[in-house]
Motif scaffolding. Structure first.
Motif, PDB file in Angstrom:
ATOM      1  N   ARG A 280       0.859  -1.178   0.000  1.00  0.00           N
ATOM      2  CA  ARG A 280       0.000   0.000   0.000  1.00  0.00           C
ATOM      3  C   ARG A 280       0.897   1.230   0.000  1.00  0.00           C
ATOM      4  N   PRO A 281       0.487   2.295  -0.695  1.00  0.00           N
ATOM      5  CA  PRO A 281       1.309   3.504  -0.664  1.00  0.00           C
ATOM      6  C   PRO A 281       1.480   4.008   0.774  1.00  0.00           C
ATOM      7  N   LEU A 282       2.655   4.568   1.051  1.00  0.00           N
ATOM      8  CA  LEU A 282       2.877   5.143   2.380  1.00  0.00           C
ATOM      9  C   LEU A 282       1.906   6.282   2.623  1.00  0.00           C
ATOM     10  N   SER A 283       1.609   7.063   1.584  1.00  0.00           N
ATOM     11  CA  SER A 283       0.591   8.102   1.687  1.00  0.00           C
ATOM     12  C   SER A 283       0.003   8.347   0.310  1.00  0.00           C
ATOM     13  N   TYR A 284      -1.245   8.799   0.305  1.00  0.00           N
ATOM     14  CA  TYR A 284      -1.925   9.103  -0.949  1.00  0.00           C
ATOM     15  C   TYR A 284      -1.832  10.584  -1.287  1.00  0.00           C
ATOM     16  N   TYR A 285      -1.781  11.415  -0.265  1.00  0.00           N
ATOM     17  CA  TYR A 285      -1.715  12.858  -0.517  1.00  0.00           C
ATOM     18  C   TYR A 285      -0.898  13.512   0.564  1.00  0.00           C
TER      19      TYR A 285
ATOM     20  N   PRO B  16       1.741   2.522  10.154  1.00  0.00           N
ATOM     21  CA  PRO B  16       1.170   3.865   9.990  1.00  0.00           C
ATOM     22  C   PRO B  16       0.751   4.436  11.338  1.00  0.00           C
ATOM     23  N   THR B  17       0.842   5.745  11.447  1.00  0.00           N
ATOM     24  CA  THR B  17       0.411   6.369  12.689  1.00  0.00           C
ATOM     25  C   THR B  17      -1.098   6.201  12.820  1.00  0.00           C
ATOM     26  N   ARG B  18      -1.544   6.043  14.027  1.00  0.00           N
ATOM     27  CA  ARG B  18      -2.981   5.862  14.253  1.00  0.00           C
ATOM     28  C   ARG B  18      -3.707   7.193  14.282  1.00  0.00           C
ATOM     29  N   ASN B  19      -3.054   8.180  14.849  1.00  0.00           N
ATOM     30  CA  ASN B  19      -3.672   9.494  14.965  1.00  0.00           C
ATOM     31  C   ASN B  19      -2.863  10.490  14.152  1.00  0.00           C
ATOM     32  N   PRO B  20      -3.470  11.018  13.096  1.00  0.00           N
ATOM     33  CA  PRO B  20      -2.725  11.970  12.274  1.00  0.00           C
ATOM     34  C   PRO B  20      -2.346  13.211  13.064  1.00  0.00           C
ATOM     35  N   ALA B  21      -1.239  13.805  12.681  1.00  0.00           N
ATOM     36  CA  ALA B  21      -0.789  15.032  13.334  1.00  0.00           C
ATOM     37  C   ALA B  21      -1.788  16.151  13.058  1.00  0.00           C
ATOM     38  N   PHE B  22      -1.991  16.997  14.042  1.00  0.00           N
ATOM     39  CA  PHE B  22      -2.873  18.153  13.884  1.00  0.00           C
ATOM     40  C   PHE B  22      -2.058  19.255  13.229  1.00  0.00           C
ATOM     41  N   THR B  23      -2.157  19.329  11.896  1.00  0.00           N
ATOM     42  CA  THR B  23      -1.423  20.329  11.126  1.00  0.00           C
ATOM     43  C   THR B  23      -2.411  21.074  10.234  1.00  0.00           C
ATOM     44  N   ARG B  24      -1.994  22.223   9.777  1.00  0.00           N
ATOM     45  CA  ARG B  24      -2.813  23.011   8.855  1.00  0.00           C
ATOM     46  C   ARG B  24      -3.139  22.176   7.609  1.00  0.00           C
TER      47      ARG B  24
ATOM     48  N   GLN C 230     -23.925  34.145  16.294  1.00  0.00           N
ATOM     49  CA  GLN C 230     -23.846  35.604  16.147  1.00  0.00           C
ATOM     50  C   GLN C 230     -23.537  36.003  14.704  1.00  0.00           C
ATOM     51  N   ALA C 231     -22.666  35.235  14.060  1.00  0.00           N
ATOM     52  CA  ALA C 231     -22.256  35.546  12.692  1.00  0.00           C
ATOM     53  C   ALA C 231     -23.227  34.976  11.664  1.00  0.00           C
ATOM     54  N   GLY C 232     -24.083  34.044  12.094  1.00  0.00           N
ATOM     55  CA  GLY C 232     -24.961  33.365  11.147  1.00  0.00           C
ATOM     56  C   GLY C 232     -24.171  32.486  10.191  1.00  0.00           C
ATOM     57  N   MET C 233     -23.039  31.979  10.679  1.00  0.00           N
ATOM     58  CA  MET C 233     -22.150  31.164   9.843  1.00  0.00           C
ATOM     59  C   MET C 233     -21.857  29.849  10.562  1.00  0.00           C
ATOM     60  N   PHE C 234     -22.292  28.765   9.951  1.00  0.00           N
ATOM     61  CA  PHE C 234     -22.086  27.445  10.523  1.00  0.00           C
ATOM     62  C   PHE C 234     -21.317  26.585   9.516  1.00  0.00           C
ATOM     63  N   PRO C 235     -20.312  25.831   9.978  1.00  0.00           N
ATOM     64  CA  PRO C 235     -19.550  24.998   9.036  1.00  0.00           C
ATOM     65  C   PRO C 235     -20.454  23.927   8.412  1.00  0.00           C
ATOM     66  N   HIS C 236     -20.191  23.617   7.142  1.00  0.00           N
ATOM     67  CA  HIS C 236     -20.949  22.571   6.446  1.00  0.00           C
ATOM     68  C   HIS C 236     -20.804  21.229   7.145  1.00  0.00           C
ATOM     69  N   GLN C 237     -19.648  21.004   7.739  1.00  0.00           N
ATOM     70  CA  GLN C 237     -19.355  19.744   8.418  1.00  0.00           C
ATOM     71  C   GLN C 237     -18.815  20.074   9.801  1.00  0.00           C
ATOM     72  N   LYS C 238     -19.332  19.396  10.779  1.00  0.00           N
ATOM     73  CA  LYS C 238     -18.847  19.606  12.145  1.00  0.00           C
ATOM     74  C   LYS C 238     -17.387  19.151  12.212  1.00  0.00           C
ATOM     75  N   PRO C 239     -16.500  19.979  12.778  1.00  0.00           N
ATOM     76  CA  PRO C 239     -15.091  19.568  12.843  1.00  0.00           C
ATOM     77  C   PRO C 239     -14.906  18.324  13.712  1.00  0.00           C
ATOM     78  N   TYR C 240     -13.979  17.467  13.287  1.00  0.00           N
ATOM     79  CA  TYR C 240     -13.736  16.214  14.003  1.00  0.00           C
ATOM     80  C   TYR C 240     -12.274  15.816  13.833  1.00  0.00           C
ATOM     81  N   ALA C 241     -11.828  14.926  14.700  1.00  0.00           N
ATOM     82  CA  ALA C 241     -10.466  14.387  14.582  1.00  0.00           C
ATOM     83  C   ALA C 241     -10.515  13.241  13.575  1.00  0.00           C
ATOM     84  N   PRO C 242      -9.878  13.408  12.408  1.00  0.00           N
ATOM     85  CA  PRO C 242      -9.944  12.355  11.387  1.00  0.00           C
ATOM     86  C   PRO C 242      -9.020  11.188  11.721  1.00  0.00           C
ATOM     87  N   THR C 243      -9.334  10.070  11.144  1.00  0.00           N
ATOM     88  CA  THR C 243      -8.428   8.923  11.222  1.00  0.00           C
ATOM     89  C   THR C 243      -7.463   9.014  10.044  1.00  0.00           C
ATOM     90  N   VAL C 244      -6.428   8.217  10.075  1.00  0.00           N
ATOM     91  CA  VAL C 244      -5.509   8.150   8.941  1.00  0.00           C
ATOM     92  C   VAL C 244      -6.287   7.708   7.704  1.00  0.00           C
TER      93      VAL C 244
END
Length: 185
Positions: free
Chosen positions: A20-25, A75-83, A140-154
């Motif tokens: 399997r590729p080490l990473s896809y993106y 593979p790491t189980r929890n991806p790093a929290f990066t931009r 207050q801003a009337g702005m809600f994200p399309h998807q609730k933020p979550y911690a993704p898996t690898v």
């Protein structure tokens, strides 16, 4: 968003020992020089080759197009929290308007209101939306994200990475890039 991979550069697709590729993106690629070095250091197996060769006065070798590591890398189980990983989780799309340009990230609950810089509170946002929301709460801003933020898996990040293939994929790579995708009837 595409990654420029020049066919003239003759990169090698790098697979883990399980093929399997080490990473896809970004796609796990090595320069042909690094691939040959790994072959000589006996760290990889050559799975496929290009038609191009490198030669010295006493040696000739076809350039590897696909290599697999001899030692499995867990593979790491929890991806790093990066931009980058936040953008990848959110598919390089502003979570407020859907734009793909001028991305930054936004704290859904602003830091001024006690919001933390965590997977569960940060989303990709374009600069105009980020400026418009400012330090306001979503209501207050009337702005809600399309998807609730979550911690993704690898696996989440790998799946999203497949949506953004590089602009060049050598034919010898295809059997290894999507072999674990669900087949359509």
């Amino acid at each position: 968003m595409t990654i420029a991979v020049s066919p003239q550069a003759l990169p090698a697709l790098v697979l883990n020992a399980d093929y399997r590729p080490l990473s896809y993106y970004p796609l796990s690629l090595w320069s042909w020089q690094d691939a040959i070095k790994a072959v000589f250091l006996d760290r990889v197996n050559i799975i496929a080759e290009y038609d191009h060769s490198v030669c010295s006065p006493s040696f000739s070798m076809k350039l590897p197009s696909v290599v697999s590591l001899k030692t499995y890398i867990q593979p790491t189980r929890n991806p790093a929290f990066t931009r980058f990983n936040v953008f990848l989780r959110d598919k390089f799309e502003c979570q407020y308007c859907g734009d793909h340009d001028d991305l930054t990230f936004d704290h859904v609950i602003p830091r001024a209101h006690g919001g933390e810089t965590t997977w569960q509170n940060v989303v990709a946002a374009c600069s105009p939306c980020n400026l418009r929301k400012g330090s306001k709460l979503p209501k207050q801003a009337g702005m809600f994200p399309h998807q609730k933020p979550y911690a993704p898996t690898v696996q989440d990040l790998h799946n999203n990475g497949r949506l953004f293939p590089p602009n060049y994929l050598h034919e010898s790579w295809m059997d290894y890039l999507y072999w674990d995708s669900e087949l359509q009837p």
